[in-house]
Design a protein around this motif. Structure first.
Motif, PDB file in Angstrom:
ATOM      1  N   LEU A 180      27.232 -32.029 -62.232  1.00 28.13           N
ATOM      2  CA  LEU A 180      27.185 -32.066 -63.701  1.00 28.13           C
ATOM      3  C   LEU A 180      26.178 -33.113 -64.188  1.00 28.13           C
ATOM      4  O   LEU A 180      25.441 -32.877 -65.152  1.00 28.13           O
ATOM      5  CB  LEU A 180      28.573 -32.349 -64.276  1.00 28.13           C
ATOM      6  N   ARG A 181      26.148 -34.257 -63.534  1.00 28.49           N
ATOM      7  CA  ARG A 181      25.224 -35.335 -63.916  1.00 28.49           C
ATOM      8  C   ARG A 181      23.779 -34.906 -63.664  1.00 28.49           C
ATOM      9  O   ARG A 181      22.912 -35.104 -64.516  1.00 28.49           O
ATOM     10  CB  ARG A 181      25.564 -36.603 -63.151  1.00 28.49           C
ATOM     11  N   GLU A 182      23.527 -34.287 -62.513  1.00 32.42           N
ATOM     12  CA  GLU A 182      22.164 -33.840 -62.194  1.00 32.42           C
ATOM     13  C   GLU A 182      21.689 -32.744 -63.150  1.00 32.42           C
ATOM     14  O   GLU A 182      20.496 -32.612 -63.396  1.00 32.42           O
ATOM     15  CB  GLU A 182      22.088 -33.380 -60.745  1.00 32.42           C
ATOM     16  N   ALA A 183      22.619 -31.973 -63.675  1.00 34.86           N
ATOM     17  CA  ALA A 183      22.277 -30.938 -64.649  1.00 34.86           C
ATOM     18  C   ALA A 183      22.145 -31.520 -66.057  1.00 34.86           C
ATOM     19  O   ALA A 183      21.790 -30.805 -66.989  1.00 34.86           O
ATOM     20  CB  ALA A 183      23.344 -29.838 -64.641  1.00 34.86           C
TER      21      ALA A 183
ATOM     22  N   SER B 225      13.281 -23.881 -68.590  1.00 39.32           N
ATOM     23  CA  SER B 225      14.087 -22.921 -67.830  1.00 39.32           C
ATOM     24  C   SER B 225      14.764 -23.563 -66.628  1.00 39.32           C
ATOM     25  O   SER B 225      15.846 -23.136 -66.225  1.00 39.32           O
ATOM     26  CB  SER B 225      13.258 -21.711 -67.403  1.00 39.32           C
ATOM     27  N   LEU B 226      14.167 -24.596 -66.046  1.00 34.34           N
ATOM     28  CA  LEU B 226      14.795 -25.287 -64.924  1.00 34.34           C
ATOM     29  C   LEU B 226      16.071 -26.002 -65.388  1.00 34.34           C
ATOM     30  O   LEU B 226      17.105 -25.926 -64.730  1.00 34.34           O
ATOM     31  CB  LEU B 226      13.828 -26.277 -64.274  1.00 34.34           C
ATOM     32  N   ALA B 227      16.004 -26.657 -66.536  1.00 32.01           N
ATOM     33  CA  ALA B 227      17.187 -27.328 -67.090  1.00 32.01           C
ATOM     34  C   ALA B 227      18.266 -26.306 -67.422  1.00 32.01           C
ATOM     35  O   ALA B 227      19.454 -26.547 -67.191  1.00 32.01           O
ATOM     36  CB  ALA B 227      16.809 -28.133 -68.331  1.00 32.01           C
ATOM     37  N   LEU B 228      17.858 -25.162 -67.938  1.00 37.11           N
ATOM     38  CA  LEU B 228      18.814 -24.097 -68.255  1.00 37.11           C
ATOM     39  C   LEU B 228      19.467 -23.567 -66.986  1.00 37.11           C
ATOM     40  O   LEU B 228      20.690 -23.394 -66.940  1.00 37.11           O
ATOM     41  CB  LEU B 228      18.105 -22.970 -69.006  1.00 37.11           C
ATOM     42  N   ASP B 229      18.677 -23.339 -65.951  1.00 39.11           N
ATOM     43  CA  ASP B 229      19.221 -22.877 -64.669  1.00 39.11           C
ATOM     44  C   ASP B 229      20.216 -23.890 -64.108  1.00 39.11           C
ATOM     45  O   ASP B 229      21.290 -23.519 -63.632  1.00 39.11           O
ATOM     46  CB  ASP B 229      18.103 -22.649 -63.650  1.00 39.11           C
ATOM     47  N   ASP B 230      19.853 -25.169 -64.165  1.00 41.00           N
ATOM     48  CA  ASP B 230      20.743 -26.218 -63.662  1.00 41.00           C
ATOM     49  C   ASP B 230      22.049 -26.258 -64.452  1.00 41.00           C
ATOM     50  O   ASP B 230      23.127 -26.387 -63.873  1.00 41.00           O
ATOM     51  CB  ASP B 230      20.058 -27.589 -63.722  1.00 41.00           C
ATOM     52  N   ALA B 231      21.948 -26.137 -65.765  1.00 39.07           N
ATOM     53  CA  ALA B 231      23.151 -26.173 -66.605  1.00 39.07           C
ATOM     54  C   ALA B 231      24.044 -24.977 -66.307  1.00 39.07           C
ATOM     55  O   ALA B 231      25.263 -25.130 -66.134  1.00 39.07           O
ATOM     56  CB  ALA B 231      22.763 -26.191 -68.087  1.00 39.07           C
ATOM     57  N   PHE B 232      23.472 -23.787 -66.230  1.00 39.91           N
ATOM     58  CA  PHE B 232      24.282 -22.598 -65.960  1.00 39.91           C
ATOM     59  C   PHE B 232      24.884 -22.639 -64.558  1.00 39.91           C
ATOM     60  O   PHE B 232      26.019 -22.223 -64.365  1.00 39.91           O
ATOM     61  CB  PHE B 232      23.468 -21.328 -66.161  1.00 39.91           C
ATOM     62  N   HIS B 233      24.122 -23.149 -63.575  1.00 41.75           N
ATOM     63  CA  HIS B 233      24.670 -23.296 -62.228  1.00 41.75           C
ATOM     64  C   HIS B 233      25.866 -24.247 -62.261  1.00 41.75           C
ATOM     65  O   HIS B 233      26.911 -23.954 -61.680  1.00 41.75           O
ATOM     66  CB  HIS B 233      23.612 -23.805 -61.254  1.00 41.75           C
ATOM     67  N   ALA B 234      25.704 -25.368 -62.926  1.00 43.89           N
ATOM     68  CA  ALA B 234      26.790 -26.353 -62.992  1.00 43.89           C
ATOM     69  C   ALA B 234      28.015 -25.758 -63.683  1.00 43.89           C
ATOM     70  O   ALA B 234      29.148 -25.988 -63.255  1.00 43.89           O
ATOM     71  CB  ALA B 234      26.321 -27.607 -63.732  1.00 43.89           C
ATOM     72  N   LEU B 235      27.800 -24.972 -64.708  1.00 37.24           N
ATOM     73  CA  LEU B 235      28.918 -24.399 -65.467  1.00 37.24           C
ATOM     74  C   LEU B 235      29.515 -23.162 -64.806  1.00 37.24           C
ATOM     75  O   LEU B 235      30.548 -22.665 -65.251  1.00 37.24           O
ATOM     76  CB  LEU B 235      28.458 -24.061 -66.881  1.00 37.24           C
ATOM     77  N   SER B 236      28.905 -22.693 -63.734  1.00 40.54           N
ATOM     78  CA  SER B 236      29.415 -21.490 -63.072  1.00 40.54           C
ATOM     79  C   SER B 236      30.691 -21.763 -62.284  1.00 40.54           C
ATOM     80  O   SER B 236      31.402 -20.834 -61.913  1.00 40.54           O
ATOM     81  CB  SER B 236      28.354 -20.893 -62.139  1.00 40.54           C
ATOM     82  N   ASP B 237      30.999 -23.023 -62.055  1.00 42.31           N
ATOM     83  CA  ASP B 237      32.188 -23.390 -61.283  1.00 42.31           C
ATOM     84  C   ASP B 237      33.337 -23.762 -62.230  1.00 42.31           C
ATOM     85  O   ASP B 237      33.168 -24.580 -63.133  1.00 42.31           O
ATOM     86  CB  ASP B 237      31.861 -24.576 -60.375  1.00 42.31           C
ATOM     87  N   ARG B 238      34.485 -23.165 -62.000  1.00 43.36           N
ATOM     88  CA  ARG B 238      35.661 -23.382 -62.851  1.00 43.36           C
ATOM     89  C   ARG B 238      36.080 -24.847 -62.880  1.00 43.36           C
ATOM     90  O   ARG B 238      36.431 -25.384 -63.935  1.00 43.36           O
ATOM     91  CB  ARG B 238      36.812 -22.505 -62.371  1.00 43.36           C
ATOM     92  N   ASN B 239      36.049 -25.523 -61.721  1.00 43.34           N
ATOM     93  CA  ASN B 239      36.437 -26.939 -61.686  1.00 43.34           C
ATOM     94  C   ASN B 239      35.500 -27.800 -62.517  1.00 43.34           C
ATOM     95  O   ASN B 239      35.938 -28.712 -63.212  1.00 43.34           O
ATOM     96  CB  ASN B 239      36.484 -27.461 -60.246  1.00 43.34           C
TER      97      ASN B 239
END
Length: 107
Positions: free
Chosen positions: A53-56, A3-17
């Protein structure tokens, strides 16, 4: 599922840039300067987004001489895919029951 990896991925993808950067690097390694130019962002801003993105786990960086090239890490995207894949069996089962019940009602 981590779930931590999922949270990180979704956080990273939440930004349009960051989504735009991910789309640019999906075809292979791209340097920061090229990404910045393509998106009309400063190299500093692109570097910050690439770090997130790399950290996620969504991109990887490799060296090509003095340049860093960034590309999509398919393994990183698998976390999000696995999350959404869990929804499909339930939805398909409901669709199957709906179709079978509609067919029984028509018969």
């Amino acid at each position: 599922m981590n779930s931590l990896a999922l949270d990180d991925a979704f956080h990273a993808l939440s930004d349009r840039n960051r989504r735009s950067i991910l789309a640019l690097v999906r075809g292979g390694g791209r340097p920061v300067g090229e990404i910045a130019s393509e998106l009309a962002l400063s190299q500093q801003v692109v570097s910050h987004h690439l770090k997130v993105l790399r950290e996620a786990g969504l991109v990887s960086g490799t060296r090509d001489g003095t340049r860093h090239l960034y590309a999509v890490r398919v393994e990183g995207l698998a976390v999000g895919k696995a999350f959404f894949d869990d929804f499909w069996p339930e939805r398909l089962t409901r669709l199957k029951h709906t179709i079978e019940n509609a067919g029984a009602a028509d018969g």
